[in-house]
Write a protein that holds these residues in place. Sequence first.
Motif, PDB file in Angstrom:
ATOM      1  N   UNK A 163       0.794  -1.225   0.000  1.00  0.00           N
ATOM      2  CA  UNK A 163       0.000   0.000   0.000  1.00  0.00           C
ATOM      3  C   UNK A 163       0.819   1.263   0.000  1.00  0.00           C
ATOM      4  N   UNK A 164       2.100   1.157  -0.292  1.00  0.00           N
ATOM      5  CA  UNK A 164       2.987   2.302  -0.096  1.00  0.00           C
ATOM      6  C   UNK A 164       2.745   3.424  -1.111  1.00  0.00           C
ATOM      7  N   UNK A 165       2.428   3.092  -2.354  1.00  0.00           N
ATOM      8  CA  UNK A 165       2.147   4.125  -3.353  1.00  0.00           C
ATOM      9  C   UNK A 165       0.742   4.715  -3.168  1.00  0.00           C
ATOM     10  N   UNK A 166      -0.302   3.882  -3.004  1.00  0.00           N
ATOM     11  CA  UNK A 166      -1.633   4.466  -2.776  1.00  0.00           C
ATOM     12  C   UNK A 166      -1.688   5.409  -1.580  1.00  0.00           C
ATOM     13  N   UNK A 167      -0.988   5.073  -0.495  1.00  0.00           N
ATOM     14  CA  UNK A 167      -1.010   5.930   0.693  1.00  0.00           C
ATOM     15  C   UNK A 167      -0.314   7.258   0.438  1.00  0.00           C
ATOM     16  N   UNK A 168       0.699   7.258  -0.441  1.00  0.00           N
ATOM     17  CA  UNK A 168       1.346   8.522  -0.815  1.00  0.00           C
ATOM     18  C   UNK A 168       0.377   9.404  -1.587  1.00  0.00           C
ATOM     19  N   UNK A 169      -0.339   8.825  -2.537  1.00  0.00           N
ATOM     20  CA  UNK A 169      -1.216   9.619  -3.395  1.00  0.00           C
ATOM     21  C   UNK A 169      -2.376  10.253  -2.631  1.00  0.00           C
ATOM     22  N   UNK A 170      -2.805   9.638  -1.525  1.00  0.00           N
ATOM     23  CA  UNK A 170      -3.914  10.212  -0.754  1.00  0.00           C
ATOM     24  C   UNK A 170      -3.426  11.116   0.369  1.00  0.00           C
ATOM     25  N   UNK A 230      -1.090  10.475   2.947  1.00  0.00           N
ATOM     26  CA  UNK A 230      -0.721   9.949   4.263  1.00  0.00           C
ATOM     27  C   UNK A 230       0.686  10.400   4.641  1.00  0.00           C
ATOM     28  N   UNK A 231       1.542  10.592   3.646  1.00  0.00           N
ATOM     29  CA  UNK A 231       2.904  11.102   3.839  1.00  0.00           C
ATOM     30  C   UNK A 231       3.322  11.823   2.576  1.00  0.00           C
ATOM     31  N   UNK A 232       4.525  12.377   2.584  1.00  0.00           N
ATOM     32  CA  UNK A 232       4.963  13.258   1.495  1.00  0.00           C
ATOM     33  C   UNK A 232       5.951  12.621   0.530  1.00  0.00           C
ATOM     34  N   UNK A 233       6.613  11.570   0.952  1.00  0.00           N
ATOM     35  CA  UNK A 233       7.649  10.969   0.118  1.00  0.00           C
ATOM     36  C   UNK A 233       7.835   9.503   0.495  1.00  0.00           C
ATOM     37  N   UNK A 234       8.419   8.751  -0.434  1.00  0.00           N
ATOM     38  CA  UNK A 234       8.745   7.341  -0.202  1.00  0.00           C
ATOM     39  C   UNK A 234      10.233   7.143  -0.424  1.00  0.00           C
ATOM     40  N   UNK A 235      10.915   6.560   0.563  1.00  0.00           N
ATOM     41  CA  UNK A 235      12.292   6.108   0.388  1.00  0.00           C
ATOM     42  C   UNK A 235      12.340   4.669   0.881  1.00  0.00           C
ATOM     43  N   UNK A 236      12.223   3.729  -0.074  1.00  0.00           N
ATOM     44  CA  UNK A 236      12.087   2.323   0.295  1.00  0.00           C
ATOM     45  C   UNK A 236      12.748   1.410  -0.730  1.00  0.00           C
ATOM     46  N   UNK A 237      13.917   1.817  -1.220  1.00  0.00           N
ATOM     47  CA  UNK A 237      14.589   1.008  -2.231  1.00  0.00           C
ATOM     48  C   UNK A 237      13.727   0.839  -3.468  1.00  0.00           C
ATOM     49  N   UNK A 238      12.956   1.877  -3.820  1.00  0.00           N
ATOM     50  CA  UNK A 238      11.981   1.774  -4.908  1.00  0.00           C
ATOM     51  C   UNK A 238      12.605   2.143  -6.251  1.00  0.00           C
ATOM     52  N   UNK A 239      12.546   1.214  -7.193  1.00  0.00           N
ATOM     53  CA  UNK A 239      13.069   1.463  -8.536  1.00  0.00           C
ATOM     54  C   UNK A 239      12.171   2.436  -9.297  1.00  0.00           C
ATOM     55  N   UNK A 240      12.803   3.280 -10.076  1.00  0.00           N
ATOM     56  CA  UNK A 240      12.080   4.214 -10.929  1.00  0.00           C
ATOM     57  C   UNK A 240      11.653   3.467 -12.193  1.00  0.00           C
ATOM     58  N   UNK A 261       5.308   3.037 -12.635  1.00  0.00           N
ATOM     59  CA  UNK A 261       5.125   3.828 -11.425  1.00  0.00           C
ATOM     60  C   UNK A 261       5.026   5.316 -11.739  1.00  0.00           C
ATOM     61  N   UNK A 262       5.734   5.761 -12.786  1.00  0.00           N
ATOM     62  CA  UNK A 262       5.670   7.174 -13.181  1.00  0.00           C
ATOM     63  C   UNK A 262       4.261   7.580 -13.628  1.00  0.00           C
ATOM     64  N   UNK A 263       3.455   6.624 -14.006  1.00  0.00           N
ATOM     65  CA  UNK A 263       2.088   6.938 -14.391  1.00  0.00           C
ATOM     66  C   UNK A 263       1.252   7.379 -13.187  1.00  0.00           C
ATOM     67  N   UNK A 264       1.709   7.006 -11.982  1.00  0.00           N
ATOM     68  CA  UNK A 264       0.942   7.284 -10.772  1.00  0.00           C
ATOM     69  C   UNK A 264       1.608   8.344  -9.897  1.00  0.00           C
ATOM     70  N   UNK A 265       2.941   8.276  -9.776  1.00  0.00           N
ATOM     71  CA  UNK A 265       3.680   9.203  -8.912  1.00  0.00           C
ATOM     72  C   UNK A 265       4.868   9.783  -9.674  1.00  0.00           C
ATOM     73  N   UNK A 273       7.349  10.670  -5.017  1.00  0.00           N
ATOM     74  CA  UNK A 273       6.708  11.921  -4.627  1.00  0.00           C
ATOM     75  C   UNK A 273       5.356  12.049  -5.323  1.00  0.00           C
ATOM     76  N   UNK A 274       4.471  12.839  -4.728  1.00  0.00           N
ATOM     77  CA  UNK A 274       3.204  13.092  -5.402  1.00  0.00           C
ATOM     78  C   UNK A 274       3.435  13.969  -6.624  1.00  0.00           C
ATOM     79  N   UNK A 275       2.718  13.702  -7.705  1.00  0.00           N
ATOM     80  CA  UNK A 275       2.805  14.543  -8.883  1.00  0.00           C
ATOM     81  C   UNK A 275       2.358  15.956  -8.525  1.00  0.00           C
ATOM     82  N   UNK A 276       3.102  16.919  -9.008  1.00  0.00           N
ATOM     83  CA  UNK A 276       2.783  18.304  -8.738  1.00  0.00           C
ATOM     84  C   UNK A 276       3.496  18.890  -7.538  1.00  0.00           C
ATOM     85  N   UNK A 277       4.153  18.047  -6.751  1.00  0.00           N
ATOM     86  CA  UNK A 277       4.886  18.558  -5.584  1.00  0.00           C
ATOM     87  C   UNK A 277       6.281  18.982  -6.042  1.00  0.00           C
TER      88      UNK A 277
END
Length: 279
Positions: free
Chosen positions: A76-83, A85-95, A99-103, A240-244
């Motif tokens: 749930x780490x990406x959905x929670x960012x988009x709503x 719940x927090x401002x950024x994700x640092x979790x060994x996440x590949x670009x 994923x760019x379609x969402x964040x 990060x959220x799009x637009x931030x």
Amino acid sequence: MNAFKMIVSVIVVGSLAGMARAEDERTIKVATEGAFPPWNAVDTSGKPVGFDIDVGEALCARAKLKCEFITQAWDGIIPALTVGKYDAIMAGMSITEKRRQVIAFSEPYALTSNYFVVSKSLKVPVMDSEAKLDLSMDSSASKSVLADLKENLRGKSIGVQGSTNAEAFIREYFGDIVEVRTYDKQDNLNLDLLAGRLDGGLADFSVWKAFLDSKDGGSAHLYGPRISGGLFGPGIGIGLRKGDDVLSRKFDDAIRAIQADGTLRAISLKWFGADLVTQ
């Protein structure tokens, strides 16, 4: 300017200054999984620790941001960012493009190198451990390496952590020739590999290194080429959220700064014993 306009101007300027101060003073909440060592984990007191956290703290200090790290389950780490719940994700996440379609993502702060690991008791043909499989390159050499790898692992049971690029890769390239097993955590995959309930697995080198360097890891070894590019993306970035855009620029500037002064490399050597950040 009459007195009324002057009062209005003072109010507007004061309001904008107050908004700027509020933006600077707000706490940036950064989510991490807490179950992906050495990228991120949780210590005995429940505090997030690991490469991601050390890098995040260095970035926040350089960008003069007040940051708080919290844990969030991977699924749930990406959905929670988009709503929000927090401002950024640092979790060994590949670009990745998916994923760019969402964040949005910062610039990469680490590279990716994915490997199969198999039990030493598994009967498979020897492969060149120095070989590289870059999925971004449509070369005859890459096609040959991939064909050999597929043939050698045909019929084997291969584990991956669910909802990761490793799972996407296995299902796309090996889904019709191996038994794919998904796990909620890498630790559970490792346990099945040690117990002989699994022939092998696929994950990032940094994750395997922690396992292979452990006492139990002596019964397994890296197998086949380093796999990168394609759906694995250009590296590891901050989600990060799009637009931030303001926060994104602050993180990008900070990433470039700690790359230039050697801080990022030092953190990589601390947690991985290797430089996984230098392009």
